[in-house]
Design an enzyme around this catalytic site. Structure first.
Site, PDB file in Angstrom:
ATOM      1  N   GLU A  41     -39.940-118.334  59.149  1.00  0.00           N
ATOM      2  CA  GLU A  41     -38.529-117.923  59.126  1.00  0.00           C
ATOM      3  C   GLU A  41     -37.870-118.107  60.503  1.00  0.00           C
ATOM      4  O   GLU A  41     -38.444-117.729  61.523  1.00  0.00           O
ATOM      5  CB  GLU A  41     -38.498-116.446  58.740  1.00  0.00           C
ATOM      6  CG  GLU A  41     -37.116-115.831  58.628  1.00  0.00           C
ATOM      7  CD  GLU A  41     -37.192-114.338  58.248  1.00  0.00           C
ATOM      8  OE1 GLU A  41     -38.283-113.743  58.335  1.00  0.00           O
ATOM      9  OE2 GLU A  41     -36.149-113.793  57.852  1.00  0.00           O
ATOM     10  N   LYS A 113     -31.437-116.598  52.452  1.00  0.00           N
ATOM     11  CA  LYS A 113     -32.180-115.376  52.159  1.00  0.00           C
ATOM     12  C   LYS A 113     -31.277-114.446  51.344  1.00  0.00           C
ATOM     13  O   LYS A 113     -30.100-114.280  51.664  1.00  0.00           O
ATOM     14  CB  LYS A 113     -32.551-114.720  53.495  1.00  0.00           C
ATOM     15  CG  LYS A 113     -33.499-113.540  53.434  1.00  0.00           C
ATOM     16  CD  LYS A 113     -33.864-113.123  54.873  1.00  0.00           C
ATOM     17  CE  LYS A 113     -34.933-112.050  54.941  1.00  0.00           C
ATOM     18  NZ  LYS A 113     -35.352-111.811  56.346  1.00  0.00           N
ATOM     19  N   CYS A 149     -39.059-114.209  53.647  1.00  0.00           N
ATOM     20  CA  CYS A 149     -39.565-112.886  54.047  1.00  0.00           C
ATOM     21  C   CYS A 149     -39.241-111.793  53.031  1.00  0.00           C
ATOM     22  O   CYS A 149     -39.822-111.772  51.957  1.00  0.00           O
ATOM     23  CB  CYS A 149     -39.041-112.531  55.441  1.00  0.00           C
ATOM     24  SG  CYS A 149     -40.134-111.396  56.336  1.00  0.00           S
ATOM     25  N   SER A 186     -42.666-111.584  59.842  1.00  0.00           N
ATOM     26  CA  SER A 186     -43.000-110.234  59.394  1.00  0.00           C
ATOM     27  C   SER A 186     -43.890-109.591  60.442  1.00  0.00           C
ATOM     28  O   SER A 186     -45.052-109.951  60.588  1.00  0.00           O
ATOM     29  CB  SER A 186     -43.713-110.335  58.043  1.00  0.00           C
ATOM     30  OG  SER A 186     -44.017-109.068  57.535  1.00  0.00           O
ATOM     31  N   SER A 297     -55.337 -94.525  86.953  1.00  0.00           N
ATOM     32  CA  SER A 297     -55.458 -93.115  87.332  1.00  0.00           C
ATOM     33  C   SER A 297     -56.883 -92.615  87.203  1.00  0.00           C
ATOM     34  O   SER A 297     -57.208 -91.518  87.655  1.00  0.00           O
ATOM     35  CB  SER A 297     -54.568 -92.274  86.417  1.00  0.00           C
ATOM     36  OG  SER A 297     -55.076 -92.326  85.087  1.00  0.00           O
ATOM     37  N   GLY A 298     -57.727 -93.389  86.541  1.00  0.00           N
ATOM     38  CA  GLY A 298     -59.041 -92.884  86.161  1.00  0.00           C
ATOM     39  C   GLY A 298     -59.037 -92.327  84.753  1.00  0.00           C
ATOM     40  O   GLY A 298     -60.091 -91.984  84.212  1.00  0.00           O
ATOM     41  N   ILE A 300     -57.966 -92.469  80.503  1.00  0.00           N
ATOM     42  CA  ILE A 300     -58.278 -93.421  79.441  1.00  0.00           C
ATOM     43  C   ILE A 300     -57.111 -94.365  79.136  1.00  0.00           C
ATOM     44  O   ILE A 300     -57.316 -95.543  78.834  1.00  0.00           O
ATOM     45  CB  ILE A 300     -58.745 -92.666  78.166  1.00  0.00           C
ATOM     46  CG1 ILE A 300     -59.348 -93.660  77.168  1.00  0.00           C
ATOM     47  CG2 ILE A 300     -57.609 -91.870  77.549  1.00  0.00           C
ATOM     48  CD1 ILE A 300     -60.182 -93.005  76.093  1.00  0.00           C
ATOM     49  N   SER A 302     -54.719 -95.691  81.115  1.00  0.00           N
ATOM     50  CA  SER A 302     -54.577 -96.824  82.034  1.00  0.00           C
ATOM     51  C   SER A 302     -55.792 -97.750  81.955  1.00  0.00           C
ATOM     52  O   SER A 302     -55.664 -98.968  82.125  1.00  0.00           O
ATOM     53  CB  SER A 302     -54.343 -96.339  83.465  1.00  0.00           C
ATOM     54  OG  SER A 302     -55.382 -95.488  83.901  1.00  0.00           O
ATOM     55  N   THR A 402     -48.353 -97.249  81.184  1.00  0.00           N
ATOM     56  CA  THR A 402     -49.592 -96.883  80.491  1.00  0.00           C
ATOM     57  C   THR A 402     -49.480 -95.658  79.584  1.00  0.00           C
ATOM     58  O   THR A 402     -50.485 -95.183  79.080  1.00  0.00           O
ATOM     59  CB  THR A 402     -50.711 -96.627  81.534  1.00  0.00           C
ATOM     60  OG1 THR A 402     -50.306 -95.535  82.356  1.00  0.00           O
ATOM     61  CG2 THR A 402     -50.951 -97.841  82.395  1.00  0.00           C
TER      62      THR A 402
END
Lengths: 547, 547
Positions: A41, A113, A149, A186, A297-298, A300, A302, A402
């Site tokens: 499309e 369409k 679509c 889509s 930052s340490g 999860i 990031s 993040t």
């Protein structure tokens, strides 16, 4: 008839680039013996063009490209473009979202369409006039029924509730269609792939028709298209299937019902991960960047973003930045180093304490004896945001922010601080799914340190801070958020369904609504759920509805 | 029949507050001898509700309020609400933008909106089903033809190009309508007032019908509704007129053609100024803030914003903050003090140099020997943004950001720096109009120092910096921007029209398109032109169309 399903990765407005890819794929289709190549499309201009469609020059350029394509194509092809259309007494926009069949150097057939999606991220009624009728076109040995679509997403046998009163597929079947074609753009959302094949199968079976479905692939801004084009035989079997999240070309033979099957990640978590990788790669590259920055930052979030970025762009194009502050734990600093090392990316360390002290000293005469509060927490986050933006300015890299969806939903994030960046990679990923992604990333080998995964989440902006001091546990929070934001349930319904306290659910719902002012200024994020924050969820700020 | 035009200031989702105002105005209308009170479009829930319309509880609450209103109203009234509507075979949203005539304790008549605007800031096709037919309603001595906003904006005698094929007005006239009612929520834009009265006059004259037009008043997020409700006699005379930008009630007698005329600022600059004052007041208050902060640089933009804020909120609720840096001139510091003094607002001075030094020292190991560039300019702007946000956090005030439309258009502004804030008061005001506003503000007495108006504009982020080092003069720039953004002209057309160099116009157009990434993260701004940046102009970031 041998049909080539030609899925490629267009960039919005990159007419030269898009038509070059179309011509190359058509050439490949020809060499492989196809009689017809089918593209996605609006493939000439790329999807989602938004208000570029209001520029007459944009429409003219797309029409010029269509004409040139017709002259140059190696074989007959169906392409999507923005076409002129009849107006009623001069009213309406005069343009339509169209498919053209190009053959013998010219446009031999056009179909507009009919069903224009105007919900979530889609606003096609803003731009286009709908088809008033659906026509088949006899081509070679087949009678093609060409849909675009949304046109196939309204089957009365499949949907309990339908959006539209007309069904273009039924209208085409009534005219003796022998192959149903659908060209799509889509966007990927979680679990949509399975829904799509079920839906197409239902149409194939109920109408006893083979279906050729060609979808756009690649990211454009917040939307990630998975491709995964496919052809189904009239008995509902997937006979041809393209790869997901990459350009591909597969053949389907309408005479034999045979086709090529290319592999796709079977698990949804792997598929979602690939979506985020593709979305990141395309956004960075299509914005003309090579290099990126991630504040590590340490934690999860990031770590997962860095892993996605490395997969998308290569380790040499991702710089980790550790910005320890007065409340950063030793563990977090070590975890940031470990993830950088595991990913093979460079890590720079830029402490925030001296700048933080300078802010506090300068603001002291104004703040007087007032106690530290969220102000000082936000200053730390904003110093980090400023560092990343300074590195971005100095070195020409894009900052990847993040924050996850759970935080963004309830406003547990700092405007201009951790929210700063060019792309919010996981802003539509709920926190629990961030854990799932981390585990998926660690399958082959440990990339994200075990400590990062196992420690309680914390913003580390004050002593002994934990997310759970301010928020319910994420397994509670994420269920409330999904029900409230994606499924539009009321607090009472949510409390009843999960046995949560109504008061808690109401508080969370109110936090979501009241945090809209932050999200209005958030970096664009990659959409992977059925309802992401951002342009697909216009929501007022200065409003007082109590959910 | 005596009709009261009852314009009030609803807050989106504040059902209790809105119905309280409706009942109070209805009581006033009754006391003044009205037979019927007419309120504005969607007045029960407030306009623009956006995706709140997707929440079933929102719709239910609005229906409950409608029922209660019917029971409590002092006189018959027409109100706007979200109504249930018939669907075709269960398809469609099932809701419509409706007017109800309440009389004798119940809803005696309902009419759905037929023409659903889906352009600019409007996305009504996203939510509502259109009316399939238009019906008159006999009430007292009149046959009322009730239309909703857009329904009257499609007169074939007035518009050279029409959007819609149907014309609800003509359909109502064909049924013998004796008074045409229109309930609206039609946001202010420059020069729209004159257009509106011309358009209504054209309808009155061509159909020989009196018209009663009632518009919402007040700001909701970016939109500012001017009210300015009016009634026209069948000879096109404005016989009744409400005030602009405040709640008001005026009477119109359909029998005599007599009505009350309340004054409005005649000049457009005064009207626009009032719009900005109203928009600022309502955004701040409806977001539950009292106090605001404005960074005063000594430049004209911040001076104008401070003056608007003082008018909107009172001097005691506006704190000026001077944040001099290494490149701030003595003149600018003095000008900031002068404007604060003239406005009678408190001014705090918080220098940025110590913090700026701390940033530079900390970043030196990373930046090495690289020369200062835009990075260091942005750091200064971001320190100022951080100061304002810190004061906002500590004291609970909203930051009013001060960038103008010309800067925002070409990206001559710093993300998270001068772009930071809760509301961008003049982000839809082109620079030349900022000067006009300054002169208007100074009419009674000098508020904005002459030096501020006369000195060449400068961001003062490096030595001897002037806006004109980077941009064409504003009298050139603003013409290009208006033609490109509001009138959708191509660079070639703009160059031809004004005799500008094509190369320059192309560069500016490209700057506009390429700065979209900054605007996506801008604070919400007050809309006063026909096309503002923000939610009414969805535009892709990662796109490559060359204008």
């Amino acid at each position: 008839m041998k049909i080539a399903l030609a899925q490629f990765n267009p960039t919005v407005g990159d007419f030269a680039g898009n038509t070059t890819r179309i011509l190359a794929l058509a050439q490949r289709a020809k060499e492989r013996g196809a009689d017809l190549a089918v593209f996605s499309e609006l493939c000439i201009c790329g999807y989602l063009p938004q208000d570029l469609l209001e520029r007459p020059a944009f429409i003219e350029r797309n029409l010029k490209e269509l004409k040139q394509l017709a002259a140059k194509l190696a074989l007959p092809a169906i392409v999507g473009f923005v076409g002129k259309t009849k107006t009623k007494n001069g009213t309406g926009s005069g343009i339509a979202n169209k498919a053209a069949l190009l053959s013998g150097g010219k446009v031999v057939f056009e179909q507009s369409k009919m069903l224009l999606p105007t919900y979530d991220v889609f606003d096609e009624s803003r731009y286009f006039q709908p088809a008033t009728e659906q026509k088949t076109f006899e081509f070679g040995s087949e009678k093609l029924g060409i849909t675009i679509c949304e046109d196939v997403w309204n089957d009365k046998n499949f949907w309990a509730v339908r959006r539209y009163d007309r069904d273009p597929v039924t209208e085409l079947v009534g005219q003796g269609t022998t192959v149903l074609i659908n060209i799509s753009a889509s966007p990927y959302t979680i679990d949509k792939r399975a829904l799509r094949v079920d839906m197409l199968r239902s149409i194939a079976l109920s109408h006893q028709l083979p279906i050729v479905y060609v979808n756009q692939v690649g990211g454009n801004d917040s939307l990630i298209f998975d491709g995964a084009s496919e052809a189904l035989t009239l008995d509902g079997k997937v006979a041809a299937q393209a790869a997901a999240f990459e350009e591909d070309l597969v053949l389907f033979d309408t005479a034999t019902g045979q086709g090529e099957i290319h592999g796709q990640p079977p698990e949804e978590i792997a598929y979602a991960y690939r979506a985020l990788v593709q979305g990141t790669r395309d956004y960075v590259h299509k914005c003309r960047f090579e290099k990126t920055l991630v504040g590590l930052s340490g934690g999860i979030d990031s770590a997962v973003v860095a892993a996605i970025a490395v997969d998308a762009l290569g380790a040499e194009n991702v710089l980790g930045v550790s910005m320890p502050g007065p409340f950063s734990s030793q563990g977090s600093k070590a975890d940031a180093q470990a993830v950088a090392q595991n990913l093979g990316i460079e890590l720079k360390t830029i402490p925030i304490s001296a700048v933080f002290d300078a802010y506090r000293a300068t603001l002291k005469p104004v703040f007087g004896a007032r106690k530290p509060d969220v102000t000082e927490e936000n200053i730390q986050a904003r110093i980090r945001g400023n560092y990343l933006m300074a590195l971005s300015n100095k070195f020409g890299s894009m900052v990847l922010s993040t924050g996850n969806k759970s935080e963004l939903a309830v406003g547990y994030c700092t405007l201009y601080g951790d929210m700063a960046g060019g792309l919010a990679v996981i802003s539509d990923v709920p926190k629990l799914m961030v854990y799932e992604l981390a585990k998926f990333i660690n399958r082959q080998k440990e990339i994200i340190p075990r400590a990062t995964i196992e420690k309680p989440p914390s913003a580390e902006l004050r002593a002994n801070q934990k997310d759970e001091d301010s928020l319910p546990p994420y397994d509670v929070l994420d269920r409330i958020l999904k029900a409230y934001i994606e499924d539009l349930r009321s607090p009472q319904e949510i409390a009843d369904k999960y046995g949560f306290e109504l008061k808690l659910v109401r508080e969370i719902a109110l936090l979501v609504d009241r945090s809209e002012y932050k999200r209005k200024q958030a970096a664009p994020g990659l959409k992977i759920t059925s309802r992401a924050f951002g342009f697909g969820r216009p929501f007022p700020i200065a409003q007082r509805f109590i959910p």
